[in-house]
Design a protein around this motif. Structure first.
Motif, short mmCIF file in Angstrom:
data_model
loop_
_atom_site.label_atom_id
_atom_site.label_comp_id
_atom_site.label_asym_id
_atom_site.label_seq_id
_atom_site.Cartn_x
_atom_site.Cartn_y
_atom_site.Cartn_z
N VAL A 13 14.18 14.59 -8.62
CA VAL A 13 13.84 13.43 -9.50
C VAL A 13 13.27 12.17 -8.41
N LEU A 14 13.95 12.06 -7.35
CA LEU A 14 13.61 10.84 -6.48
C LEU A 14 12.11 11.28 -5.99
N THR A 15 11.75 12.61 -5.58
CA THR A 15 10.60 12.97 -4.94
C THR A 15 9.64 13.06 -5.79
N VAL A 16 9.86 13.32 -7.11
CA VAL A 16 8.37 13.47 -8.00
C VAL A 16 8.37 12.05 -8.51
N THR A 17 9.28 11.31 -8.48
CA THR A 17 9.11 9.59 -8.92
C THR A 17 8.25 9.17 -8.10
N GLU A 18 8.66 9.26 -6.77
CA GLU A 18 7.81 8.65 -5.84
C GLU A 18 6.18 9.43 -5.50
N PHE A 19 6.31 10.49 -6.01
CA PHE A 19 4.74 11.20 -6.21
C PHE A 19 3.99 10.59 -7.49
N HIS A 20 4.74 10.55 -8.51
CA HIS A 20 3.96 9.99 -9.61
C HIS A 20 3.73 8.44 -9.54
N VAL A 21 4.61 7.70 -9.10
CA VAL A 21 4.44 6.34 -9.06
C VAL A 21 3.44 5.69 -8.03
N PHE A 22 4.19 6.38 -6.75
CA PHE A 22 3.31 5.72 -5.66
C PHE A 22 2.25 6.61 -5.13
N GLY A 23 2.46 8.11 -5.07
CA GLY A 23 1.25 8.94 -4.60
C GLY A 23 0.16 8.86 -5.49
N LEU A 24 0.41 9.03 -6.71
CA LEU A 24 -0.79 8.96 -7.80
C LEU A 24 -1.75 7.60 -7.75
N SER A 25 -0.91 6.69 -7.49
CA SER A 25 -1.79 5.29 -7.42
C SER A 25 -1.98 4.99 -6.00
N GLU A 26 -1.93 5.66 -5.11
CA GLU A 26 -2.40 5.57 -3.71
C GLU A 26 -1.62 4.75 -3.06
N GLN A 27 -0.34 4.42 -3.16
CA GLN A 27 0.43 3.37 -2.64
C GLN A 27 1.23 4.13 -1.37
N THR A 28 1.67 3.59 -0.27
CA THR A 28 2.58 3.88 0.58
C THR A 28 3.71 4.85 0.19
N LEU A 29 3.79 5.74 0.70
CA LEU A 29 4.94 6.91 0.37
C LEU A 29 6.05 6.46 1.36
N VAL A 30 7.28 6.58 1.05
CA VAL A 30 8.36 6.12 1.86
C VAL A 30 9.07 7.14 2.32
N LEU A 31 9.28 8.16 1.53
CA LEU A 31 10.29 9.35 1.64
C LEU A 31 9.84 10.14 2.98
N PRO A 32 10.53 10.86 3.35
CA PRO A 32 9.86 11.86 4.54
C PRO A 32 9.38 12.84 3.80
N GLU A 33 8.40 13.39 4.97
CA GLU A 33 7.80 14.45 4.44
C GLU A 33 8.35 15.72 3.98
N ASN A 34 9.53 15.97 4.62
CA ASN A 34 10.50 17.22 4.50
C ASN A 34 10.92 17.39 3.05
N TYR A 35 11.17 16.11 2.34
CA TYR A 35 11.66 16.22 0.88
C TYR A 35 10.66 17.09 -0.10
#
Length: 151
Positions: free
Chosen positions: A47-69
């Motif tokens: 949920v944490l990882t996908v939320t970051e991807f959906h909200v921040f990644g798809l809107s081209e915002q800065t991702l904050v979680l480590p890549e290994n997530y």
């Protein structure tokens, strides 16, 4: 009004998730019950990882979680594939809380801002958040069922 509603449903279901997993005994967090593919620990990270991807990644915002997530928790990942210890439960819970704050801070008064074309078909931040809430609700149901089975 629409912004208030979108943030209200996000906050409501996010709170439900945190309350639900709060009752998960430590010795059950990484258990994969019969009939399930992953543990509650995996679902929290997912949920944490996908939320970051959906909200921040798809809107081209800065991702904050480590890549290994992504390796631990992305779509298509499984706990049985883990080659090393995943991020700790308490860290994931703290990051979930912080992520909600980040969404509020970053997107307050910006839900109508357009985003690039994406697989969710979300046209703006608000629609990406709504898609995220639908994903969250799905995992709430799975976690609830898992807690019932694990008791």
């Amino acid at each position: 009004m629409r912004d208030e509603f979108v943030f209200h449903i996000l906050d409501k279901h996010h709170k439900q998730l945190l309350e639900l997993v709060e009752g998960c005994p430590e010795d059950k967090r990484k258990v994969v019950p019969e009939g399930f593919i992953n543990s509650i620990h995996w679902h929290i990270g997912h949920v944490l990882t996908v939320t970051e991807f959906h909200v921040f990644g798809l809107s081209e915002q800065t991702l904050v979680l480590p890549e290994n997530y992504q390796a631990f928790f992305a779509y298509g990942s499984k706990q049985s594939d883990w080659q090393e210890e995943p991020p700790a439960w308490d860290l994931l819970i703290a990051q979930l809380k912080e992520q909600l704050n980040q969404i509020h801070e970053l997107l307050k008064d910006k839900l109508e801002v357009s985003v690039k074309e994406n697989f969710l078909k979300g046209e703006n931040f608000g629609e990406l958040i709504v898609s995220t809430v639908l994903h969250l609700v799905n995992h709430l149901g799975i976690i609830w069922a898992m807690l019932k089975v694990l008791k």
